[in-house]
Design a protein around this motif. Structure first.
Motif, PDB file in Angstrom:
ATOM      1  N   ASN A   1     -10.209   5.456   0.098  1.00 17.16           N
ATOM      2  CA  ASN A   1      -9.140   4.749   0.510  1.00 17.16           C
ATOM      3  C   ASN A   1      -9.343   3.180   0.049  1.00 17.16           C
TER       4      ASN A   1
ATOM      5  N   ASN B   1      -2.885  12.159   0.200  1.00 16.74           N
ATOM      6  CA  ASN B   1      -3.787  11.782   1.273  1.00 16.74           C
ATOM      7  C   ASN B   1      -4.700  10.625   0.955  1.00 16.74           C
ATOM      8  N   ARG B   2      -4.491   9.848  -0.064  1.00 22.54           N
ATOM      9  CA  ARG B   2      -5.507   8.772  -0.398  1.00 22.54           C
ATOM     10  C   ARG B   2      -4.328   7.379  -0.229  1.00 22.54           C
ATOM     11  N   ARG B   3      -5.004   6.350   0.330  1.00 25.35           N
ATOM     12  CA  ARG B   3      -4.434   5.063   0.504  1.00 25.35           C
ATOM     13  C   ARG B   3      -4.740   4.274  -0.942  1.00 25.35           C
TER      14      ARG B   3
ATOM     15  N   PHE C   1       0.928  -1.415   0.035  1.00 22.18           N
ATOM     16  CA  PHE C   1       0.211   0.005  -0.114  1.00 22.18           C
ATOM     17  C   PHE C   1       0.966   1.153  -0.061  1.00 22.18           C
ATOM     18  N   ILE C   2       0.328   2.287  -0.647  1.00 14.26           N
ATOM     19  CA  ILE C   2       0.992   3.662  -0.553  1.00 14.26           C
ATOM     20  C   ILE C   2      -0.040   4.677  -0.464  1.00 14.26           C
ATOM     21  N   TYR C   3       0.550   5.916   0.013  1.00 15.50           N
ATOM     22  CA  TYR C   3      -0.551   7.001   0.176  1.00 15.50           C
ATOM     23  C   TYR C   3       0.275   8.144  -0.761  1.00 15.50           C
ATOM     24  N   ARG C   4      -0.819   8.593  -1.722  1.00 11.88           N
ATOM     25  CA  ARG C   4      -0.593   9.859  -2.730  1.00 11.88           C
ATOM     26  C   ARG C   4      -1.934  10.854  -2.534  1.00 11.88           C
TER      27      ARG C   4
ATOM     28  N   ASP D   1      -8.709  -0.153   1.507  1.00 14.05           N
ATOM     29  CA  ASP D   1      -8.262  -0.540   3.053  1.00 14.05           C
ATOM     30  C   ASP D   1      -7.875  -2.021   2.797  1.00 14.05           C
TER      31      ASP D   1
END
Length: 125
Positions: free
Chosen positions: A75, A53-55, A48-51, A77
């Motif tokens: 997101n 503020n979205r997972r 998983f990554i965050y870009r 999850d």
């Protein structure tokens, strides 16, 4: 066929638009079948990554890492039942991304004169 602007290589061959319909969190979304690279059942995410503020999830397919993003800006999850991998290109660049899906129907046909065809294809031609 003057109702929509499909690429010339496709427009001469079809009387209807083939559509893949996915349902994510109870909301249906239609994609033109010519933009769908593949559908994976029971996907396994590699990480998983965050870009912004979205997972997002990533699936490794050969030399590609394909981001799985929520089409409604939420997101990711956990792994869904399916992912629909979409190909896109701009100029001479090619890429893949995916949408999660709880359910996928890949045999929907819509006549080219239907009013929703232009909306469905506009982001892919």
């Amino acid at each position: 066929m003057s109702h929509i602007e499909l690429p010339d290589s496709i427009a001469n061959l079809v009387d209807e638009l083939q559509v893949v319909q996915l349902v994510w969190q109870g909301i249906p979304l239609q994609l033109p079948k010519f933009a769908v690279y593949c559908i994976i059942d029971n996907p396994v995410f590699d990480r998983f990554i965050y870009r912004n503020n979205r997972r997002m999830a990533l699936i490794k397919l050969g030399r590609y890492e394909v981001p799985v993003i929520d089409p409604f800006r939420g997101n990711i999850d956990q792994a869904p039942e399916h992912v629909v991998i979409i190909s896109h290109s701009k100029d001479d660049r090619f890429g893949l991304y995916a949408y999660p899906a709880d359910h996928v129907t890949d045999d929907v046909h819509i006549p080219l004169y239907h009013r929703s065809v232009k909306r469905i294809v506009r982001d892919f031609v």
